[in-house]
Design an enzyme around this catalytic site. Structure first.
Site, PDB file in Angstrom:
ATOM      1  CE1 TYR A   1      45.532  35.946  28.976  1.00 25.22           C
ATOM      2  CE2 TYR A   1      47.628  37.003  28.446  1.00 25.22           C
ATOM      3  CZ  TYR A   1      46.604  36.124  28.115  1.00 25.22           C
ATOM      4  OH  TYR A   1      46.650  35.440  26.933  1.00 25.22           O
ATOM      5  CB  SER A   2      42.217  40.936  34.797  1.00 23.58           C
ATOM      6  OG  SER A   2      41.497  41.405  33.707  1.00 23.58           O
TER       7      SER A   2
ATOM      8  CD  GLU B   1      40.299  45.891  32.258  1.00 22.76           C
ATOM      9  OE1 GLU B   1      40.806  47.026  32.172  1.00 22.76           O
ATOM     10  OE2 GLU B   1      40.700  45.015  33.027  1.00 22.76           O
TER      11      GLU B   1
ATOM     12  CB  CYS C   1      35.542  42.197  34.532  1.00 26.29           C
ATOM     13  SG  CYS C   1      37.193  41.912  33.883  1.00 26.29           S
TER      14      CYS C   1
ATOM     15  CE1 TYR D   1      38.740  38.404  28.805  1.00 30.59           C
ATOM     16  CE2 TYR D   1      38.853  40.353  30.191  1.00 30.59           C
ATOM     17  CZ  TYR D   1      38.754  38.974  30.065  1.00 30.59           C
ATOM     18  OH  TYR D   1      38.693  38.189  31.189  1.00 30.59           O
TER      19      TYR D   1
END
Ligand code: FAD
Length: 392
Positions: free
Chosen positions: A169-170, A390, A350, A392
């Site tokens: 988790y960012s 980044e 992101c 996901y």
């Protein structure tokens, strides 16, 4: 302006301390307490919390940043109380020259404690997103743009007898955390649910393990964390006049919340941002906007340094009459974006993996319209370390 003069009334006082930035946990006090606190030799800053009388509960106005935006209201409402407490910002967190990496690994995770958990989307948002503050006691320091790993409790359904695997988790706060004491990290977590494609119904047996654990967590619950990890989204701080173009879908906003708090909310001696931060946020609808109030307040406070554009796919239409996605916003401002990139701007992406193909197609089309080769441009951006992804 001297302190005494600044504190002519409560509102002026709060404004003065907003300018000083910095943080705190609230303890009840008066205007005089704030003055005394700020004069203490240990004081690195004071955060002011304001109670507006017409709210039944204490309405926190975001480190006082909202205060000037709402100052017109003050003539009608009058402030009733100001809360403040002296904090010493752990400034040693600025001293390291390298980011902390993997201080805690999956085999020996750190046991942290949930400090708070708050749903941060409105009732019309499709899905639930929570802002979760984790107390790591100062033992798992991180830099803006890094991630924590979380090991959800229970058995790995794919490997019976084994623990669940780590999910990343960012981190959505600065290294000081939302309380500015260097002891917490905030996560922005979307609850992963599963809808049966045939019935269209939610299937609780297939819901996401870790996101549901985090979104259901309560203050005091224990959480196993690993990390911090990741270097690709670190905020380059060598040039404090640089331009940062940030593109997010949904929870992809997390690292940028950290960057923007560092740029516009905190007041640390080693980072005085004078450049341009430009945020593009794509979500489904107005109720799904994340941290919108913080961003609006930066826009009001720092119009020359912060731009904020949103794409609401279920509420807005693009110029072709289709749904408005973040790449449509990028296209709208492509001339400016390309100029900024040519001038050395950093660009960050992101969020969900699915965002990248549409964005890349748009950038490629714009480049070609400008008579440029996108492939070569991308290569150059990567080589110059201007390109940060980044997903996901
Ligand atoms: P899992 O249990 O891992 O399940 C994954 C998905 O599969 C779920 O959607 C679940 O519903 C579905 N599923 C489960 N069982 C079945 C089945 N039998 N059949 C079909 N489908 C099934 N997420 C955030 O919310 N915020 C962030 O800031 C964030 N940052 C990230 C940063 C990085 C670098 C990375 C790599 C990921 C990040 N993520 C973030 C994603 C996060 O790591 C998790 O992947 C996400 O929360 C889902 O994990 P989970 O344990 O809830 O779901």
């Amino acid at each position: 302006m001297g302190l005494a003069q600044a504190c002519q009334d409560d509102l002026e006082c709060a404004r003065f301390f907003r300018v000083r930035g910095s943080m705190v946990l609230p303890s009840q006090g008066s205007t005089r307490d704030i003055v005394t606190a700020s004069q203490s030799p240990n004081c690195r800053g004071v955060r002011v919390q304001v109670l507006w009388p017409q709210f039944s509960r204490n309405k926190f106005l975001g480190e006082g940043l909202e205060l000037s935006a709402r100052s017109r209201l003050s003539t009608q409402l009058r402030l009733t109380k100001i809360y403040a407490k002296v904090v010493t910002i752990p400034i040693e967190l600025e001293e390291a020259t390298e980011p902390p990496i993997n201080l805690f690994k999956p085999k020996e995770p750190y046991t942290a404690t949930i400090k708070s958990n708050q749903k941060i989307v409105g009732p019309k948002a499709p899905g639930e997103t929570c802002h979760i503050v984790i107390d790591h006691g100062g033992n798992v320091p991180y830099w803006e743009g890094q991630s924590y790993g979380v090991i959800p409790p229970g058995e790995n359904p794919k490997k019976p007898g084994m623990p669940n695997t780590v999910r990343l988790y960012s981190i959505a706060s600065t290294r000081y955390g939302d309380d500015f004491d260097g002891k917490t990290a905030s996560l922005c977590v979307r609850r992963a649910v599963y809808y049966d494609p045939e019935t269209g119904k939610e299937d609780p047996a297939k819901k996401g393990i870790c996101s549901n654990f985090l979104c259901d967590s309560k203050p005091g619950d224990k959480v196993l964390i690993t990390g911090p990890s990741g270097k690709v989204m670190l905020l380059p701080e060598d040039d404090q006049k640089a331009c940062h173009i940030m593109v997010a879908t949904g929870t992809g906003i997390a690292p940028y919340r950290g960057y923007l708090r560092r740029m516009f909310m905190e007041n640390v001696p080693t980072f005085k941002f004078e450049g341009l931060a430009w945020l593009f946020l794509g979500v489904a609808n107005t109720d799904s906007l994340l941290y919108n109030e913080e961003f609006i307040s930066y826009q009001k406070q720092y119009p020359k340094n912060f731009r904020y554009d949103i794409a609401l796919s279920r509420e807005q239409l693009n110029k072709k009459g289709g749904k408005m996605y973040v790449q449509d916003k990028i296209e709208e401002y492509s001339e400016e974006i390309f100029k900024l990139l040519d001038g050395g701007a950093h660009i960050y992406f992101c969020g969900l993996k699915g965002m990248m193909p549409g964005i890349q197609d748009t950038l490629k089309r714009v480049a070609e319209e400008r008579g440029e080769s996108w492939d070569q441009k991308l290569l150059k951006l990567k080589k110059n370390k201007q390109w940060h992804v980044e997903v996901y």
